[in-house]
Design a protein around this motif. Structure first.
Motif, PDB file in Angstrom:
ATOM      1  N   GLU A 184       0.828  -1.210   0.000  1.00 37.04           N
ATOM      2  CA  GLU A 184       0.000   0.000   0.000  1.00 37.04           C
ATOM      3  C   GLU A 184       0.859   1.256   0.000  1.00 37.04           C
ATOM      4  N   ALA A 185       1.881   1.280   0.855  1.00 36.53           N
ATOM      5  CA  ALA A 185       2.788   2.425   0.926  1.00 36.53           C
ATOM      6  C   ALA A 185       4.140   1.910   1.403  1.00 36.53           C
ATOM      7  N   PHE A 186       5.138   1.948   0.522  1.00 31.64           N
ATOM      8  CA  PHE A 186       6.433   1.362   0.823  1.00 31.64           C
ATOM      9  C   PHE A 186       7.170   2.153   1.899  1.00 31.64           C
ATOM     10  N   THR A 187       7.690   1.444   2.908  1.00 29.50           N
ATOM     11  CA  THR A 187       8.471   2.045   3.978  1.00 29.50           C
ATOM     12  C   THR A 187       9.891   1.518   3.904  1.00 29.50           C
ATOM     13  N   TYR A 188      10.840   2.387   3.547  1.00 29.46           N
ATOM     14  CA  TYR A 188      12.230   1.979   3.444  1.00 29.46           C
ATOM     15  C   TYR A 188      12.782   1.667   4.838  1.00 29.46           C
ATOM     16  N   GLY A 189      13.358   0.471   4.982  1.00 33.62           N
ATOM     17  CA  GLY A 189      13.935   0.070   6.257  1.00 33.62           C
ATOM     18  C   GLY A 189      12.924  -0.364   7.293  1.00 33.62           C
ATOM     19  N   GLY A 190      11.649  -0.448   6.921  1.00 30.42           N
ATOM     20  CA  GLY A 190      10.610  -0.823   7.875  1.00 30.42           C
ATOM     21  C   GLY A 190       9.834  -2.045   7.418  1.00 30.42           C
ATOM     22  N   MET A 191       8.738  -2.308   8.083  1.00 30.80           N
ATOM     23  CA  MET A 191       7.883  -3.441   7.765  1.00 30.80           C
ATOM     24  C   MET A 191       6.960  -3.088   6.606  1.00 30.80           C
TER      25      MET A 191
ATOM     26  N   THR B 165       2.257   5.719  -4.399  1.00 31.07           N
ATOM     27  CA  THR B 165       2.987   6.640  -5.276  1.00 31.07           C
ATOM     28  C   THR B 165       3.033   6.166  -6.724  1.00 31.07           C
ATOM     29  N   CYS B 166       2.546   4.937  -6.973  1.00 27.83           N
ATOM     30  CA  CYS B 166       2.635   4.320  -8.307  1.00 27.83           C
ATOM     31  C   CYS B 166       4.083   4.190  -8.776  1.00 27.83           C
ATOM     32  N   ARG B 167       5.008   4.022  -7.835  1.00 22.08           N
ATOM     33  CA  ARG B 167       6.414   3.840  -8.168  1.00 22.08           C
ATOM     34  C   ARG B 167       6.828   2.400  -7.897  1.00 22.08           C
ATOM     35  N   THR B 168       7.728   1.896  -8.751  1.00 24.66           N
ATOM     36  CA  THR B 168       8.196   0.521  -8.619  1.00 24.66           C
ATOM     37  C   THR B 168       9.700   0.515  -8.381  1.00 24.66           C
ATOM     38  N   THR B 169      10.119  -0.187  -7.336  1.00 26.29           N
ATOM     39  CA  THR B 169      11.537  -0.370  -7.031  1.00 26.29           C
ATOM     40  C   THR B 169      11.967  -1.735  -7.536  1.00 26.29           C
TER      41      THR B 169
END
Length: 309
Positions: free
Chosen positions: A18-25, A98-102
């Motif tokens: 739903e919403a990517f959290t860098y370094g988190g769950m 954000t509609c962004r893909t890593t």
């Protein structure tokens, strides 16, 4: 017939959050695994657009079943060179907020000189019945940086037109063999040739330099800003169509398929651009790694605005 060459096939593992959290769950709301590799994607998209395609390239002994299953399902023939090792996995995390893909991509298992020589022979054989050959994507360890120059040269000696979608030294060396079309995105164009591009006029300038080195057409995909295409006489730009984004993976490969369908029909430069943008748009509206559908392509084709540069 269109032949696509995939030297570094992969399995795309997509996870949506739903919403990517860098370094988190991060909890996955949806996941899927798809057979991929840029040439495989182009072949599938091209078939979706009504064309006849065939896949070749390296086929790893371990883990490649998903790729042949996909091609069998799509009714796309293939003639691979089998190599030892395991097909790589590329991980993609799609942030729905954000509609962004890593993307996190593996290198791939090494390939030896004998396999490279076998593939070169295979391309020469397939060129005897191909109209266009698309060379796209990265290469695994052990494959020389001038491989696309070698393969394009082999195909061109058989009278086949070649399309190249690569970056870095692979693109630089591949250009030396004179492909009819190259398709870098903006980042690939800037990073490969050490330039900073601020507007479409600079795209045209860089493209014309490459055309002077033997390329016939340069198509540059610009993401949300659209795309441009340039040859020795003309330059055209198409802004992106505003749509709801489902997934960005495979959009560039769908664009290549669209370009090739237009070239197959002998269409003019602006129509080649129109086909590519419509195919890419049809791809990004679909979720995950799914590629363009013909009905969507036809819907967007009439909505692509083309303007001269």
């Amino acid at each position: 017939m269109l032949v696509t060459v995939t030297l570094n096939p992969c399995i795309d593992r997509l996870a949506e959050v739903e919403a990517f959290t860098y370094g988190g769950m991060n909890r996955v709301t949806h996941s899927r695994s798809d057979a991929a590799g840029k040439g495989v994607n182009v072949a599938v998209a091209y078939a979706h657009l009504g064309g006849e395609s065939l896949c070749t390239g390296f086929h790893y002994e371990s883990g490649s079943g998903l790729i042949t299953e996909l091609l069998d399902t799509e009714g796309i023939p293939y003639d691979f060179v089998t190599v030892e090792g395991t097909v790589r996995t590329n991980f993609k995390i799609h942030d729905r907020a954000t509609c962004r893909t890593t993307e996190i991509n593996e290198w791939g298992s090494p390939v030896g000189e004998e396999a490279v020589a076998a593939l070169t022979d295979k391309v020469g054989q397939l060129a005897e019945r191909a109209d266009t050959i698309v060379f796209s994507g990265s290469v695994p360890p052990g494959v020389p940086a001038d491989i696309y120059r070698t393969l394009i040269g082999t195909a061109r000696r058989a009278g086949v037109q070649c399309v190249l979608d690569a970056q870095g030294e692979l693109l630089q060396r591949g250009i030396e063999a004179g492909p009819i079309l190259i398709k870098p995105n903006l980042y690939e164009l800037e990073s490969t040739f050490g330039v900073k591009i601020n507007d479409t006029a600079e795209i045209v300038s860089v493209a014309r330099t490459l055309i002077g080195e033997g390329v016939s057409m340069v198509a540059v995909t610009l993401g949300s800003a659209g795309a441009a295409i340039v040859d020795a006489q003309e330059a055209w730009y198409a802004p992106a169509i505003t749509v709801r984004i489902g997934g960005l993976c495979g959009a560039g490969d769908s664009a290549v398929a669209g370009f090739c369908r237009a070239m197959e029909g002998g269409l003019a430069l602006p129509e080649i651009l129109r086909y590519g943008v419509a195919a890419a748009t049809a791809s990004v509206t679909l979720p995950g790694t799914r590629l363009c559908a013909r009905a969507d392509f036809e819907e967007y084709l009439g909505r692509v605005a083309i303007e001269p540069l």
